[in-house]
Design a protein around this motif. Structure first.
Motif, PDB file in Angstrom:
ATOM      1  N   CYS A 277       0.837  -1.217   0.000  1.00 23.88           N
ATOM      2  CA  CYS A 277       0.000   0.000   0.000  1.00 23.88           C
ATOM      3  C   CYS A 277       0.862   1.253   0.000  1.00 23.88           C
ATOM      4  O   CYS A 277       0.552   2.239  -0.683  1.00 23.88           O
ATOM      5  N   SER A 278       1.961   1.242   0.790  1.00 30.24           N
ATOM      6  CA  SER A 278       2.831   2.427   0.828  1.00 30.24           C
ATOM      7  C   SER A 278       3.487   2.669  -0.519  1.00 30.24           C
ATOM      8  O   SER A 278       3.596   3.816  -0.980  1.00 30.24           O
ATOM      9  N   ASP A 279       3.890   1.588  -1.196  1.00 31.14           N
ATOM     10  CA  ASP A 279       4.469   1.741  -2.533  1.00 31.14           C
ATOM     11  C   ASP A 279       3.460   2.336  -3.510  1.00 31.14           C
ATOM     12  O   ASP A 279       3.780   3.249  -4.297  1.00 31.14           O
ATOM     13  N   GLN A 280       2.232   1.836  -3.446  1.00 32.63           N
ATOM     14  CA  GLN A 280       1.195   2.370  -4.341  1.00 32.63           C
ATOM     15  C   GLN A 280       0.905   3.832  -4.038  1.00 32.63           C
ATOM     16  O   GLN A 280       0.681   4.652  -4.945  1.00 32.63           O
ATOM     17  N   LEU A 281       0.917   4.208  -2.743  1.00 28.06           N
ATOM     18  CA  LEU A 281       0.693   5.609  -2.388  1.00 28.06           C
ATOM     19  C   LEU A 281       1.820   6.504  -2.893  1.00 28.06           C
ATOM     20  O   LEU A 281       1.579   7.634  -3.344  1.00 28.06           O
ATOM     21  N   ASP A 282       3.077   5.991  -2.800  1.00 29.16           N
ATOM     22  CA  ASP A 282       4.203   6.769  -3.326  1.00 29.16           C
ATOM     23  C   ASP A 282       4.065   6.981  -4.830  1.00 29.16           C
ATOM     24  O   ASP A 282       4.284   8.081  -5.355  1.00 29.16           O
ATOM     25  N   ILE A 283       3.683   5.903  -5.528  1.00 29.04           N
ATOM     26  CA  ILE A 283       3.492   6.016  -6.976  1.00 29.04           C
ATOM     27  C   ILE A 283       2.387   7.016  -7.294  1.00 29.04           C
ATOM     28  O   ILE A 283       2.503   7.852  -8.211  1.00 29.04           O
ATOM     29  N   LEU A 284       1.301   6.966  -6.513  1.00 25.60           N
ATOM     30  CA  LEU A 284       0.186   7.893  -6.737  1.00 25.60           C
ATOM     31  C   LEU A 284       0.615   9.336  -6.499  1.00 25.60           C
ATOM     32  O   LEU A 284       0.248  10.248  -7.245  1.00 25.60           O
ATOM     33  N   GLY A 285       1.434   9.555  -5.442  1.00 23.02           N
ATOM     34  CA  GLY A 285       1.916  10.910  -5.189  1.00 23.02           C
ATOM     35  C   GLY A 285       2.781  11.430  -6.327  1.00 23.02           C
ATOM     36  O   GLY A 285       2.681  12.603  -6.710  1.00 23.02           O
ATOM     37  N   LEU A 286       3.662  10.583  -6.864  1.00 24.48           N
ATOM     38  CA  LEU A 286       4.508  11.001  -7.990  1.00 24.48           C
ATOM     39  C   LEU A 286       3.676  11.323  -9.224  1.00 24.48           C
ATOM     40  O   LEU A 286       3.924  12.322  -9.908  1.00 24.48           O
ATOM     41  N   THR A 287       2.670  10.492  -9.490  1.00 22.23           N
ATOM     42  CA  THR A 287       1.803  10.763 -10.658  1.00 22.23           C
ATOM     43  C   THR A 287       1.048  12.069 -10.484  1.00 22.23           C
ATOM     44  O   THR A 287       0.875  12.847 -11.439  1.00 22.23           O
ATOM     45  N   LEU A 288       0.600  12.350  -9.262  1.00 18.64           N
ATOM     46  CA  LEU A 288      -0.106  13.620  -9.017  1.00 18.64           C
ATOM     47  C   LEU A 288       0.821  14.794  -9.210  1.00 18.64           C
ATOM     48  O   LEU A 288       0.439  15.845  -9.750  1.00 18.64           O
ATOM     49  N   ALA A 289       2.105  14.655  -8.748  1.00 17.34           N
ATOM     50  CA  ALA A 289       3.061  15.748  -8.926  1.00 17.34           C
ATOM     51  C   ALA A 289       3.330  16.006 -10.399  1.00 17.34           C
ATOM     52  O   ALA A 289       3.392  17.156 -10.847  1.00 17.34           O
TER      53      ALA A 289
END
Length: 313
Positions: A18-30
């Motif tokens: 879940c933390s990896d997916q959240l990191d990926i989601l944050g990068l995509t949002l940036a």
């Protein structure tokens, strides 16, 4: 809440994912925020920044829960977060309800204020109307006083003229009264004569009605006599009819009895004949000796025949 070692390891693996997916989601949002340009992109950027903050908070909570699972094998931090979120929601609901209640109170106060303003305006209008009416009343009272004065003068003038007219009218009335008296006398005479004629007609009608009543009473008496005679005849005929009906019923009963006795006698004779035939056929009772004699005679004849046959042989 404490978990076993295997459960904690499984939950830790899931949280790492879940933390990896959240990191990926944050990068995509940036990356998406950097791509957004133009005046219409401000709202989209604000939405994306809010999502990034949410992702960061979620990743922090996931990191805390992961470290707690590895160290203590429990999920108390998650429960605390859930409780905090629920408390936050409750506080938000309370604030929202208080805000709606405040808005409703403000609306009611505004409505009451508008009603008070309207009442105030109506009172002002009524006060102005009162002043206008008082002014009109004063003007009317002054006019009425002037009219009363003029009427009093006119009445005095008219009374003097009316007295002369009254004398003339009295003379005319006396003449009319004399003529009316003559007419009254004539009408009284005419009515008396007409009343006498009506009384004579009434007496004639009364005599006719008496005669008609006597005739009708006589007819009624005759009808009553005929009715009594017919009722007597009818009662006599009913009595005779009952007697005849009784005789007929007795005759029917007698015939039924005779037919029943005949049927019983016939059945008894048939039964006796059947029984006698049975006795005769089986040789019972009084018919037994005659059958024995016949049997002996038959045996003798058969014996003779056998002897004659042997001799012939």
């Amino acid at each position: 809440m404490y978990l076993s070692r295997i459960q904690s390891l499984r939950q830790a693996a899931v949280l790492e994912d879940c933390s990896d997916q959240l990191d990926i989601l944050g990068l995509t949002l940036a990356v998406q925020m950097e791509k957004e340009q133009g005046p219409a992109a401000e709202q989209e950027k604000a939405r994306l920044t809010k999502l990034m903050r949410d992702c960061q908070c979620a990743s922090q909570q996931v990191f805390k829960l992961h470290s707690e699972l590895q160290e203590k094998q429990s999920i108390t931090s998650l429960l605390q977060v859930v409780e905090e979120v629920e408390q936050r929601k409750k506080a938000e609901d309370i604030r929202r309800e208080a805000k709606t209640e405040l808005e409703q109170r403000i609306q009611t106060l505004q409505r009451q204020k508008a009603e008070l303003q309207q009442k105030k305006e109506t009172l002002e209008d009524m006060s102005l109307l009162k002043l206008d009416l008082n002014y009109q009343l004063n003007a009317q009272s002054s006019r009425m006083a002037n009219v009363e004065k003029s009427m009093a003068l006119q009445v005095l003038r008219d009374t003097s003229q009316a007295e002369g007219q009254l004398e003339d009218q009295r003379e005319l009335l006396q003449i009319q009264l004399m003529e009316e008296k003559k007419v009254h006398v004539r009408s009284v005479e005419f009515l008396q004569s007409h009343q006498e004629e009506l009384q004579q007609q009434l007496q004639q009608w009364q005599q006719r009605t008496r005669q008609m009543l006597q005739e009708k009473e006589q007819q009624l008496n005759n009808v009553c006599c005929k009715r009594t005679v017919t009722l007597d005849r009818l009662s006599e005929m009913r009595r005779k009819f009952k007697e005849m009906e009784q005789v007929v019923m007795e005759e029917r009963e007698e015939q039924k009895r005779l037919r029943r006795e005949q049927a019983e006698a016939k059945a008894a004779t048939k039964l006796q004949a059947w029984w006698r035939g049975c006795m005769v056929r089986r040789g019972l009772g009084s018919f037994k000796k005659a059958d024995d004699k016949k049997g002996k005679k038959k045996k003798k004849k058969e014996g003779k025949k056998t002897k004659e046959g042997k001799k012939a042989v």
